[in-house]
Design a protein around this motif. Structure first.
Motif, short mmCIF file in Angstrom:
data_model
loop_
_atom_site.label_atom_id
_atom_site.label_comp_id
_atom_site.label_asym_id
_atom_site.label_seq_id
_atom_site.Cartn_x
_atom_site.Cartn_y
_atom_site.Cartn_z
N GLU A 512 101.67 -11.27 -36.29
CA GLU A 512 100.76 -11.79 -37.35
C GLU A 512 99.63 -12.74 -36.54
OE1 GLU A 512 99.52 -11.80 -41.45
OE2 GLU A 512 100.93 -10.60 -40.40
N SER A 513 99.84 -13.74 -35.78
CA SER A 513 98.93 -14.28 -35.38
C SER A 513 97.75 -13.62 -34.55
CB SER A 513 99.45 -15.57 -34.51
OG SER A 513 100.22 -15.05 -33.35
N ALA A 589 90.19 -18.44 -44.26
CA ALA A 589 89.44 -19.23 -43.35
C ALA A 589 90.18 -20.00 -42.37
CB ALA A 589 88.52 -19.97 -44.40
N ASP A 590 91.50 -20.30 -43.04
CA ASP A 590 92.45 -21.05 -42.10
C ASP A 590 92.75 -19.94 -40.89
OD1 ASP A 590 92.48 -23.25 -43.40
OD2 ASP A 590 94.41 -22.77 -44.69
N ARG A 591 93.11 -18.73 -41.17
CA ARG A 591 93.73 -17.75 -40.31
C ARG A 591 92.44 -17.85 -38.90
NH1 ARG A 591 97.12 -13.54 -39.79
NH2 ARG A 591 97.28 -13.30 -41.96
N LEU A 592 91.23 -17.52 -39.54
CA LEU A 592 90.13 -17.36 -38.64
C LEU A 592 89.80 -18.52 -37.58
CD1 LEU A 592 87.59 -15.61 -40.99
CD2 LEU A 592 88.50 -14.63 -38.98
N PHE A 593 89.87 -19.72 -38.32
CA PHE A 593 89.85 -21.08 -37.37
C PHE A 593 91.10 -21.13 -36.25
CE2 PHE A 593 90.93 -25.57 -36.48
CZ PHE A 593 89.91 -25.87 -35.81
N GLU A 594 92.43 -20.47 -36.83
CA GLU A 594 93.39 -20.53 -35.96
C GLU A 594 93.43 -19.75 -34.74
OE1 GLU A 594 98.13 -19.38 -35.89
OE2 GLU A 594 97.21 -19.75 -38.06
N GLN A 599 84.53 -21.79 -37.45
CA GLN A 599 84.51 -23.13 -38.30
C GLN A 599 83.50 -22.85 -39.66
OE1 GLN A 599 82.81 -25.25 -34.94
NE2 GLN A 599 84.19 -24.26 -33.77
N THR A 600 84.23 -22.71 -40.66
CA THR A 600 83.58 -22.59 -42.00
C THR A 600 83.61 -23.67 -42.70
OG1 THR A 600 85.74 -21.62 -42.75
CG2 THR A 600 84.29 -20.10 -42.01
N SER A 601 83.77 -24.86 -42.32
CA SER A 601 83.81 -26.14 -42.78
C SER A 601 83.52 -27.40 -41.89
CB SER A 601 85.09 -26.32 -43.69
OG SER A 601 85.03 -27.86 -44.04
N VAL A 602 82.74 -28.29 -42.35
CA VAL A 602 82.46 -29.52 -41.50
C VAL A 602 83.73 -30.30 -41.56
CG1 VAL A 602 81.30 -31.80 -41.19
CG2 VAL A 602 80.04 -29.25 -41.67
N PRO A 603 84.16 -30.91 -42.70
CA PRO A 603 85.35 -31.84 -42.84
C PRO A 603 86.62 -31.27 -42.36
CG PRO A 603 84.81 -31.33 -44.91
CD PRO A 603 83.70 -30.61 -44.31
#
Length: 808
Positions: A512-513, A589-594, A599-603
């Protein structure tokens, strides 16, 4: 409704075209290559020819699980064979090559190749003959894009034949290992290696590094900038890519001689250790502010230093941001000196037009394109008339495949250039990179075929048809008013159809990853769009309901009406529409960062700024006038006079209501500017950039603000607005909101300002008298006198947001 039907027709037409063409393809006889052997020539191979067999075998194995062996001899090899050979250096088994293959005219051109399937022998054979080593490598890319590669299966049409050579000699992209990019700063060397390989498969032959800017270390970076600069050069050696550098001269050459000398020393230190360097591109501006008279002698010094270590490397220069005298000094310098160190000119954002540059540039110097393919607003090639819904949420660097727009833009100017290296800052424009590369190879290829190549190769071989329609759908989502756009839901359905077929990745054996990030990135956009459109409709309904309640303030009482309206507006937070789409977008978004560091968010993910593809930070940004309404109601509540309170409420309720016989429009909003002529194809819009200018969208952070939606978009170069069906005997005024005093003209005459009203943020209310003589024909034409604002930053110049024609 007509616009909605148009978008639906576009998707249906795309699906029909692809279904019929794919059906024809699938009906063809195919040959089985699942157990093929790659035959190469023995001895030391040039880099591109050497890596070609590795690209072929490894990429086939990733997609199918089939393991192809490699041999330097053709005899005693059973089963299907794939021969790789360069006409410039034929192998020992050259007698086996059919003479017709070597006679292809494309093999007389640099990087040309032919791919032929032969079924006359006992076992099928595939011949990839390149004019040179790069031709072999690009031929491998062609084969990979044309094969059907599924789990345990590798096939190609039995009669497949392709002979081609590139239309342009420069085809590449800027790749910067710096925090400004929205993903690359988190990558490993292996990820960059794969990305370079993917560019090669689609025909890229160069890349441009950014070695001397943004050198502050960031938490996501796994390596130093110094190391990655060298690694990029090594990857260029591995794949035989021309290695360019983007080197802005940001130091003031006239004022700080020491810093200028120090920068030369810094450059030479890198040139000395860099294992490959082919060219240096210096932007004249953005960044940089030196006059050309001072900059050009400095570039000559740079050239002397780089050529000590890389004798063939030359310096290229763009005229970005050059003033008129700088442009003249540049051409005068070339005419007088005819510098040998000068590689050519570059046309980029804020450069003089391409056709003028090519006309004036001496013929011995090539012209390179530096197209911005990464941004959609406040950029070189914006999406024309982008709805502020998307400008606010997807933002300047959101996921943005643009097949039709960029094909049209490319067709406008490519004949004037020697090729391109694109301006790009991350992976969100990945489709655009491969589209531009493919067009630079063959400008006559259909964009449907290019999109099918992309979907088949990066999603799965059997998803070319639906993948193409889905990619086109994401572009169609951003055309016209977003609230009535009929593409959004249909596009999501196409991506969901593919999602159901790709529960893991390209092969069922992968975990999956390891799921394909390109697919997930576009799937993320599809869910984001659907959620955003649903939220827009929902929030607009909430606003309309709240305004109805406020209109009853006289009967209900001011404070009860305000409280009831606020409760309605708050439902956008307490009772969200389609939370399942929101959750899905956030999970992706979490998956794409992983898996790829997107990076779809600053914080949350550490993006370098809110303008850098941070779609998650805007995923719940209000899409109605809620914040402005709340602030106005707070001011009303603070008043003590009931009549003034009711007057304030009426202003909120009737903002877009011009009254009987009047007109209102938000002149930058695609859905609320009925008297504006709009070109929504980017190619058309750029051709008529000065005739029919497009609106601009402001850069707004995610924090709460006091803006109406109409204030987010504006026109700073308004064309004439014509209004008909006015009462010749009526009394009218024109009201508008603008930054700075507005030089309004009515029927060509300077308009008399009769009132200056309230200021909201940067815009001020202004009202003008309409003279009776202007109404005699029942028509009005509004124009604006030109202003000399060259001394002002573009953000401070005059612009208009809202206009009313009011009958009194």
């Amino acid at each position: 409704m007509p616009h909605q039907l148009c978008l639906r027709s576009l998707l249906l037409a795309s699906l029909f075209y692809l279904a019929t063409s794919q059906a024809s393809l699938h009906a063809q006889e195919t040959i089985d290559l699942s157990k093929a052997t790659i035959i190469i020539r023995e001895g030391e191979l040039p880099a591109a020819e050497k890596v070609a067999s590795s690209i072929l075998s490894q990429e086939v194995q990733k997609r199918t699980g089939c393991m192809w062996s490699t041999s330097v001899k053709a005899e005693n090899v059973f089963g299907a064979k794939i021969f790789l050979a360069s006409k410039s250096n034929l192998p020992a088994w050259k007698s086996l090559i059919p003479e017709a293959y070597l006679s292809e005219p494309v093999l007389d051109k640099a990087e040309g190749f032919c791919v032929n399937v032969q079924t006359t022998s006992a076992a099928p054979q595939v011949w990839i003959i390149g004019s040179d080593a790069r031709g072999v490598m690009f031929g491998v890319g062609q084969l990979l894009r044309q094969m059907e590669l599924l789990n345990g299966k590798a096939t190609i049409a039995a009669d497949y034949h392709k002979a081609t050579s590139p239309n342009k000699p420069i085809r590449g992209h800027q790749i910067g290992y710096r925090p400004r990019a929205n993903s690359w700063d988190a990558w490993t060397i292996d990820q960059f290696d794969q990305y370079f390989r993917d560019m090669v498969v689609f025909g890229a032959n160069c890349m441009e590094n950014i070695p001397f800017q943004d050198d502050d270390p960031q938490p996501l970076m796994k390596y130093s900038r110094e190391r990655m600069n060298i690694e990029f050069a090594k990857l260029c050696i591995k794949y035989d890519l021309d290695h360019w550098l983007w080197v802005p001269v940001e130091v003031s050459l006239a004022d700080d001689v020491q810093k200028a000398d120090d920068f030369l020393k810094e450059q030479e230190a890198f040139y000395r250790i860099c294992p490959r360097l082919d060219a240096i591109f210096v932007p004249g501006g953005d960044p940089g502010h030196n006059s050309s008279a001072i900059l050009l002698p400095y570039l000559e010094k740079m050239s002397a230093l780089v050529q000590k270590h890389h004798p063939k490397a030359k310096i290229w220069l763009s005229l970005q941001g050059f003033k008129e005298n700088d442009v003249e000094d540049f051409y005068k310098y070339l005419a007088e000196h005819e510098p040998k160190w000068f590689g050519g000119a570059v046309m980029g954002p804020s450069s003089p037009p391409m056709e003028i540059t090519r006309q004036r540039l001496p013929k011995q110097y090539p012209l390179r394109w530096y197209p911005d393919i990464t941004h959609i607003v406040r950029c070189q090639y914006p999406i024309p008339w982008l709805d502020p819904t998307w400008g606010l949420t997807i933002g300047r660097e959101g996921v943005n495949p643009r097949p039709q727009d960029y094909a049209a833009i490319y067709q406008n100017d490519y004949r004037l250039t020697d090729g391109f290296l694109s301006y790009t800052d991350g992976i969100h424009d990945d489709f655009n990179k491969n589209l531009w590369t493919s067009m630079a190879w063959d400008p006559n290829r259909s964009i449907q075929e290019i999109a099918s190549d992309y979907a088949s190769y990066f999603f799965r071989s059997d998803l070319g048809e639906v993948g193409t329609a889905a990619i086109f759908g994401l572009e169609a989502n951003l055309r016209g008013p977003s609230e009535t756009n009929g593409s959004v839901q249909g596009t999501l359905a196409l991506w969901q159809k593919m999602e159901a077929q790709l529960p893991k990745s390209q092969t069922e054996s992968q975990t999956e990853s390891q799921r394909n990030w390109r697919f997930d990135m576009h799937l993320f956009r599809a869910y984001f769009d659907a959620y955003t459109q649903a939220r827009l409709r929902y929030e607009n309904k909430l606003e309309a309901d709240a305004l109805v309640v406020l209109s009853q303030a006289k009967q209900l009482g001011v404070q009860p009406a305000i409280a009831a309206a606020q409760k309605i507006l708050n439902q956008a937070d307490s009772d969200k529409t389609h939370p399942e789409w929101l959750n899905k977008a956030e999970q992706l978004a979490d998956r794409l960062f992983e898996i790829i560091g997107y990076q779809t968010s600053v914080p949350k993910y550490g993006a370098s700024g809110y303008e850098r593809s941070c779609m998650i930070d805007y995923i719940n940004y209000p899409l109605n006038n809620r914040w402005w309404i709340e602030d106005q109601l707070a001011l009303v509540s603070a008043l003590t006079d009931k009549a003034e309170q009711l007057k304030g409420i009426r202003r909120v309720v009737d903002w877009e209501n011009p009254g009987m016989g009047g007109y209102y429009e938000a002149v930058g909003h695609v859905g609320k500017s009925l008297h504006m002529i709009k070109l929504q194809n980017a190619g058309d819009a750029m051709r008529h950039y000065y005739d029919l200018p497009m609106p601009t969208q402001r850069n707004i952070g995610p924090a709460r603000n006091k803006l109406r939606m109409s204030f987010h978009v504006y026109h700073d170069d308004l064309p004439a607005l014509k209004y008909n069906a006015l009462d010749p005997k009526g009394t009218y005024t024109v009201k508008l909101f603008s930054q700075r005093e507005s030089p309004l003209q009515i029927d060509g005459q300077s308009a008399k300002r009769i009132r200056t009203g309230e200021q909201f943020d940067q815009v001020t209310e202004q009202e003008f008298e309409v003279p009776a003589s202007a109404l005699e024909d029942g028509k009005l034409e509004l124009t604006w006198a030109p202003l000399d604002e060259k001394h002002l930053n573009w953000r401070q110049r005059h612009y208009v947001t809202d206009i009313w024609i009011l009958r009194h």
